[in-house]
Each structure stands twice: as structure tokens, then as C-alpha cells.
Design a protein around this motif. Sequence first.
Motif, short mmCIF file in Angstrom:
data_model
loop_
_atom_site.label_atom_id
_atom_site.label_comp_id
_atom_site.label_asym_id
_atom_site.label_seq_id
_atom_site.Cartn_x
_atom_site.Cartn_y
_atom_site.Cartn_z
N VAL A 294 0.83 -1.20 0.00
CA VAL A 294 0.00 0.00 0.00
C VAL A 294 0.87 1.26 0.00
O VAL A 294 0.66 2.18 -0.80
N LEU A 295 1.85 1.30 0.90
CA LEU A 295 2.69 2.50 1.01
C LEU A 295 3.50 2.73 -0.26
O LEU A 295 3.54 3.85 -0.81
N GLY A 296 4.17 1.69 -0.72
CA GLY A 296 5.08 1.85 -1.84
C GLY A 296 4.41 1.92 -3.20
O GLY A 296 4.67 2.83 -3.99
N GLU A 297 3.53 0.95 -3.47
CA GLU A 297 2.95 0.85 -4.81
C GLU A 297 1.78 1.79 -5.02
O GLU A 297 1.59 2.32 -6.12
N ARG A 298 0.96 2.00 -3.99
CA ARG A 298 -0.23 2.83 -4.18
C ARG A 298 0.00 4.30 -3.91
O ARG A 298 -0.63 5.15 -4.52
N TYR A 299 0.90 4.59 -2.96
CA TYR A 299 1.11 5.99 -2.61
C TYR A 299 2.51 6.51 -2.92
O TYR A 299 2.78 7.69 -2.73
N GLY A 300 3.39 5.65 -3.39
CA GLY A 300 4.71 6.09 -3.78
C GLY A 300 5.57 6.59 -2.64
O GLY A 300 6.47 7.41 -2.83
N ILE A 301 5.32 6.10 -1.44
CA ILE A 301 6.11 6.50 -0.27
C ILE A 301 7.43 5.74 -0.27
O ILE A 301 7.44 4.52 -0.41
N PRO A 302 8.54 6.43 -0.12
CA PRO A 302 9.84 5.75 -0.16
C PRO A 302 10.01 4.78 1.00
O PRO A 302 9.73 5.12 2.14
N LEU A 303 10.43 3.58 0.68
CA LEU A 303 10.60 2.54 1.70
C LEU A 303 12.05 2.12 1.85
O LEU A 303 12.34 1.07 2.42
#
Length: 434
Positions: A294-303
Motif C-alpha cells: 500500500v505504502l510503496g505501490e499505491r502511494y509512492g512513499i519511499p521505503l
Amino acid sequence: MSTAARRALVLAATAPVAGAMLAGPSFAADKTAAAATVGSPDAAGTLSDADRAMAAKLGERVNNPSLTNDGSSVSGVVLDSASDEVIWGHNASTALMPASNAKLATATAALDEMGPEHRFTTKVVYSNGTLTLVGGGDRTLSSDELGEMARTAVDGLKAAGVTNVKVRIDDSLFPEPTLAEGWRTDYYDDQVAPVRALSVDGKLSADTALDAGKVFATKLADRGVTVDGEVTRGTAGVGDVPVAQKVSPTVREMVRTMLKTSNNAMAETLLRMTAIEAGQPATFEGGTAAVRQVLGERYGIPLDNVVLHDGSGLSRATRIPAATIAAILDNATEPRNQYTLGPILEGLPVAGEAGSTLGPEYARFDDPNSKCAVNKVRAKTGTLTGAIALSGVTQGKDGRWKVFSFVENNSTAENSEITDAMDGLAATVNGCWA
């Protein structure tokens, strides 16, 4: 209206409006002024005078001996919410133990994957002289609600001429509980309970499902039905007849409660329910995989440098940089995400709010440097041995909304000294401690 203006109004709309504690000068301060000052700091992208002054003060205050001797064990960042410009950073990409700030990631995934209005269902089914209480992941289930389910079940039993039953529990929605990577055994039953799909009254115990079954059996007996033998564990059959059910509050309400009170058990339950919705196993591993997606693929949040092992942040092996935590919060301020992720902003504790983890009972925002920020800062706390975090939103001295995250590890100072220093950093972002 520009995107930036809409975002400022989204933040203003989530401000506390009820209760004497939050009356007067508030987190939302002046909606009109906030909307009028949005946009990039200026055409050249440079900082305003207020932001430059704030950044300079943070640069000094992050070296507070209560945090660390040299500032190397603090990860911090402040963003301008409207423009996403970094106002100040200090080891912002350094991954540290975030403690309960990890719940912000769990909340984002739960709201996105299941939707804010999703609810969980606890059921009672009947077959061959046995009532089975089937857990559905509702950590809010109460004794009174089990009593209502018992009443409904008894009415049906008596109508069918049944006066004796056996009682069993079915918590098979989740696999057998295990410790997460980085969990200490002494977390049970002080900080969290073994994660099961059935519980009652929010209690932490070795077997929350069995506890719920015993309460249910007692409620049946109180209504004149004889319960044969002890409560057992089993799995309901597809042909069992539904006789009662209880629907939980919405995921929106659960996220608010989970963040406001930093409820570890609720966070871990939400993690598993998120995993199920995402088609993953209802385990720590399945849940954290869903969060990353969810964080990375849907919202583009750097992980980058992010390591997740649970939903609550109790794991001492979890690592999240302040930059990532701030990005999660900043994502929640986006107008396009208001419906889905707005409950995150609504659930953040308010400085000085009784009943939250920033309330006076926790001695937060009560020292000479930070008490000016009471009612003006909304932030998620995080506390583990060797880890203190504070991440949230506030309106700066220039009237613009700021997103901040501060994570500290391994200070040798007393926790009260560390939290005072953290609160002081938040008051600096707000600008009331100039």
C-alpha cells in the motif's frame, strides 16, 4: 481553488472543535489565513523568514543532551505541507526504531485496503446442540454485546425447545499466535496479547478468545440455558445455522481509537484484517507485506531502509526513518486522500488532550518550553525502552501547515527528559517557542 489551498483547508477541517480542553486558540487557528498563505514558499523555492528561524532553532535544539550527546541518534524532518518542501532535516533518512509511530503505516494500509466504512462481524452459529462463537477480528467487542448476542441466541433456542447446549469458540480466522520478530516475551500480557480473532472488553490475556467464550457461556446461563461442560475450541461448519451477530464500529473509528490511545492489540488485529483483505496470510509477515504494498505501490512513499515486523511498533527490529514517517503523514494531508486517510489526522492525539497519549496524565507539553503548544500540535507518540518518537502536524508561525517527524534512539536520559525535549521540538515547529 488550488491543490495547495485545498490541502490547507483539509488540515484545518480536521482540527478539534469539541470540549473545553480544546476551546480557545486551537490547532486550526485561522482557516482563512491558512488558505490565503498556501503555495510554495516563494517562486524561487526558498524558505520564508519564519521557516529559516525555525530551522535554525531546530538545528540547535536537536542537540539537547536529553536526546543525544551529538545528535547522531536522532532522525528528524519538517516539511511544508502545501509545497512538500523540506524545511529542515537531520539524519532524515537514518532508519531507527519508530516505536508506535509504526501505527501510522498500519493505519494507512488498513484504511486503504479495507476502506473507512468497513466493519467486522462476530457471529454465533448453531449445530447439533452446540453454539459456536465465531471471531471476526473485532477488538471492541464488549461483555454487554456478548450478552445481547446471548439473548438473541436464547430466544431462538427456546423457540425451538432447546434448553441445553455446548459452547465452543472459533477463532480460526487468524492462525495460532506467535511472537513477532523483535518482540520480547514480557510484552505478554502487559503491552499486548497473543493476537487472536476473538476477544472481549479489550482485555489482554493469554487466550482472549477463550475469555470471550466463557463470558458468552455465562450470559447464556443467566438467561436460563444450561451450558454443558467447559467452553471448547473448534471450527464452525458451513451448514451451521446463524443465530446472532454483532457488527463492529467502522475501520475509521477503530483507526482513530488505535492512534489516539496507541492501542497495540487493535493495531495488530487491524494488521491481520488488512492482510486478509489483501489476499495475504493473516500473520505478521502477511500484514507487513500488505503495508509495504500500500505504502510503496499505491502511494509512492519511499521505503528505503524501512524494515517492518509488526503493526504496533512493539518490535525492536522494526526500522523507519523520520523521512518516511513524515511522508506517510504528508500523504494523509493530500485533498485527494481526505476520505480514505482523513481518519489518520483525526486520530492523532492533540497536545494536552486528556485520554490521549499526549494528555496531562502522561506529562506531555507541560514544561515551560512546550506548554505554549497545548491545543496547537496534533501528533502520534511512540515509546519503547531506548526509543522515543513524535510525528505529526501543526500550523507554523507563518500560518502554514507543517508536517514533522522526530525519532530518537538510545538516549541515556530519563524518559520524561526525552519527551520534554521532543515536545520542545514540536513547539519549535509551531513557532510558539521561538
